[in-house]
Design a protein around this motif. Structure first.
Motif, short mmCIF file in Angstrom:
data_model
loop_
_atom_site.label_atom_id
_atom_site.label_comp_id
_atom_site.label_asym_id
_atom_site.label_seq_id
_atom_site.Cartn_x
_atom_site.Cartn_y
_atom_site.Cartn_z
N VAL A 7 0.85 -1.20 0.00
CA VAL A 7 0.00 0.00 0.00
C VAL A 7 0.88 1.25 0.00
O VAL A 7 1.37 1.68 1.05
N PRO A 8 1.14 1.85 -1.15
CA PRO A 8 1.84 3.15 -1.19
C PRO A 8 0.90 4.24 -0.67
O PRO A 8 -0.31 4.20 -0.95
N LEU A 9 1.43 5.22 0.04
CA LEU A 9 0.54 6.25 0.57
C LEU A 9 1.27 7.57 0.74
O LEU A 9 2.47 7.62 0.98
N PHE A 10 0.48 8.63 0.61
CA PHE A 10 0.98 9.98 0.87
C PHE A 10 -0.16 10.78 1.50
O PHE A 10 -1.18 11.04 0.87
N ASN A 11 0.00 11.10 2.78
CA ASN A 11 -1.00 11.88 3.52
C ASN A 11 -2.39 11.23 3.48
O ASN A 11 -3.35 11.78 2.95
N GLU A 12 -2.47 10.02 4.06
CA GLU A 12 -3.75 9.29 4.10
C GLU A 12 -4.08 8.87 5.53
O GLU A 12 -4.59 7.78 5.77
N GLU A 13 -3.82 9.74 6.49
CA GLU A 13 -3.99 9.38 7.90
C GLU A 13 -5.40 8.95 8.25
O GLU A 13 -5.61 8.07 9.09
N GLU A 14 -6.40 9.54 7.61
CA GLU A 14 -7.79 9.24 7.97
C GLU A 14 -8.22 7.85 7.51
O GLU A 14 -9.02 7.20 8.17
N SER A 15 -7.69 7.41 6.39
CA SER A 15 -8.17 6.15 5.82
C SER A 15 -7.41 4.92 6.31
O SER A 15 -7.92 3.80 6.19
N LEU A 16 -6.22 5.09 6.89
CA LEU A 16 -5.37 3.94 7.21
C LEU A 16 -5.98 2.96 8.21
O LEU A 16 -5.95 1.74 7.97
N PRO A 17 -6.55 3.40 9.35
CA PRO A 17 -7.13 2.42 10.28
C PRO A 17 -8.25 1.61 9.64
O PRO A 17 -8.34 0.38 9.84
N GLU A 18 -9.11 2.28 8.87
CA GLU A 18 -10.22 1.58 8.23
C GLU A 18 -9.72 0.60 7.17
O GLU A 18 -10.22 -0.52 7.05
N LEU A 19 -8.72 1.02 6.39
CA LEU A 19 -8.17 0.14 5.37
C LEU A 19 -7.52 -1.09 6.00
O LEU A 19 -7.73 -2.22 5.54
N HIS A 20 -6.75 -0.89 7.06
CA HIS A 20 -6.10 -2.00 7.74
C HIS A 20 -7.13 -2.99 8.28
O HIS A 20 -7.00 -4.21 8.10
N HIS A 196 -14.66 -3.23 -8.14
CA HIS A 196 -15.52 -2.18 -7.63
C HIS A 196 -14.69 -0.94 -7.30
O HIS A 196 -13.64 -1.03 -6.69
N HIS A 197 -15.17 0.20 -7.74
CA HIS A 197 -14.51 1.46 -7.46
C HIS A 197 -15.40 2.29 -6.55
O HIS A 197 -16.56 2.53 -6.86
N GLN A 198 -14.84 2.72 -5.43
CA GLN A 198 -15.61 3.47 -4.46
C GLN A 198 -15.29 4.95 -4.53
O GLN A 198 -14.18 5.33 -4.87
N ALA A 199 -16.28 5.75 -4.18
CA ALA A 199 -16.05 7.19 -4.12
C ALA A 199 -15.07 7.48 -3.00
O ALA A 199 -15.04 6.80 -1.97
N ARG A 200 -14.26 8.50 -3.20
CA ARG A 200 -13.28 8.88 -2.17
C ARG A 200 -14.00 9.30 -0.90
O ARG A 200 -14.92 10.11 -0.93
N LYS A 201 -13.55 8.73 0.22
CA LYS A 201 -14.20 9.00 1.50
C LYS A 201 -13.49 10.11 2.27
O LYS A 201 -14.12 10.90 2.97
N TYR A 202 -12.17 10.13 2.20
CA TYR A 202 -11.39 11.12 2.94
C TYR A 202 -10.42 11.83 1.99
O TYR A 202 -10.01 11.29 0.97
N GLY A 203 -10.04 13.04 2.38
CA GLY A 203 -9.01 13.76 1.65
C GLY A 203 -9.44 14.15 0.25
O GLY A 203 -10.63 14.18 -0.09
N LYS A 204 -8.45 14.42 -0.59
CA LYS A 204 -8.71 14.82 -1.96
C LYS A 204 -7.76 14.11 -2.91
O LYS A 204 -6.69 13.64 -2.51
#
Length: 316
Positions: A7-20, A196-204
């Motif tokens: 999982v590459p990431l840049f400034n995704e603090e809000e989504s990480l716990p849910e993704l994990h 399945h592609h989901q709408a972005r939940k956090y960030g931009k």
């Protein structure tokens, strides 16, 4: 180990716990042995603190922290290098990729014997400014690469046999064309799965119009390197020799013409007063330069050995 999830990431603090939690839930439900490798690409928010907290709770979590932002290709390169699973899954950290797709992707690699399976977000929740350039780049990529069965080369959700990720080199911005790299490395069984592609939940979104132009430039670079990267003399040398020959023949023709005129007692203008004389000289000079470029390119065809040398601050 069955699966490595990168999982590459840049400034995704809000989504990480849910993704994990989501990945963990899918893995346990299917009885997979696994690891999750987070690649923190120079985030400036609290992403790394959250990853460290997840590690304390789950020993399946591993991570690499870059000292600065390098981009997605370097992140994937380091993730591929660290991966231990028989099947490697890549996905974005923004929750737009669904971990529920993992079991079927795993089955397609292990049972259907694909080398690589790329996701296809048939129904997207992205603005037209992102989807239209993506379609144009993908159409061009299919033409150039010869991989005609993929609709979305750049989908972040992909599955690989471990041999694939250990035998391709992803650098610069080449993550967009990993199927092309895999094909050129001899891994020809490339499949596609509608995901399945989901709408972005956090960030931009990190998408910018510059990525559209960069996509085309990267594709041209990859095509050139694939066809001539190990034999630059074949293209530069041939073109240079051709231009030199044309210029040389034109110059000889001018000299012969002048000689005939002199033999008939007609002096006329000096050779240097004709534009064709200078065009012939320029052709010879350009031909010589292109030939030398091909020769030098052959000497340094392996390029910079440090092109995948990235500063890693922390790793576990």
């Amino acid at each position: 180990m069955d699966i490595s999830v990168i999982v590459p990431l840049f400034n995704e603090e809000e989504s990480l716990p849910e993704l994990h939690a989501w990945i963990q839930r899918v893995m346990k439900a299917n009885g997979f042995t696994y690891e999750i490798i987070f690649i923190n690409d120079g985030s400036t928010d609290n992403s790394w603190d959250i990853i460290e907290d997840l590690r304390h709770k789950d020993t399946n979590v591993h991570a690499i922290k870059f000292r600065r932002n390098y981009g997605k290709s370097p992140a994937l390169f380091c993730g591929f290098k660290a991966a231990q699973g028989n099947v490697v899954i890549t996905m974005d950290a923004d929750l737009q990729d669904s971990p529920d797709e993992i079991p079927e992707l795993y089955r397609m690699i292990t049972e259907d014997k694909y080398d690589l399976v790329s996701g296809y977000k048939k129904k997207r929740y992205d603005p037209l400014t992102k989807t239209l350039p993506t379609k144009l780049v993908n159409a061009t990529a299919r033409k150039f690469s010869g991989v005609h069965n993929l609709h979305d080369f750049n989908c972040g959700l992909k599955a690989y046999r471990r041999d694939v990720v250990k035998n391709i080199e992803v650098y610069g911005e080449m993550h967009r064309y990993i199927p092309y790299l895999a094909k050129e490395a001899g891994f020809a069984r490339i499949g596609e799965k509608v995901v399945h592609h989901q709408a972005r939940k956090y960030g931009k979104s990190k998408f910018g119009i510059n990525r559209f132009f960069n996509g085309y430039l990267d594709l041209l670079t990859l095509w050139f390197l694939t066809n001539f990267g190990k034999k630059p003399m074949h293209v530069f040398g041939l073109l240079g020799s051709f231009m030199f020959l044309i210029g040389f023949i034109a110059l000889i023709c001018l000299i012969v013409e002048k000689g005939v005129m002199l033999s008939n007692g007609v002096y006329g203008d000096l050779l240097s007063s004709h534009a064709s004389f200078y065009i012939a000289l320029v052709g010879m000079l350009l031909g010589t330069q292109l030939f030398l470029a091909g020769f030098i390119g052959d000497l340094i065809s392996r390029s910079n050995p440090r092109r995948n040398d990235y500063q890693i601050e922390k790793e576990f």
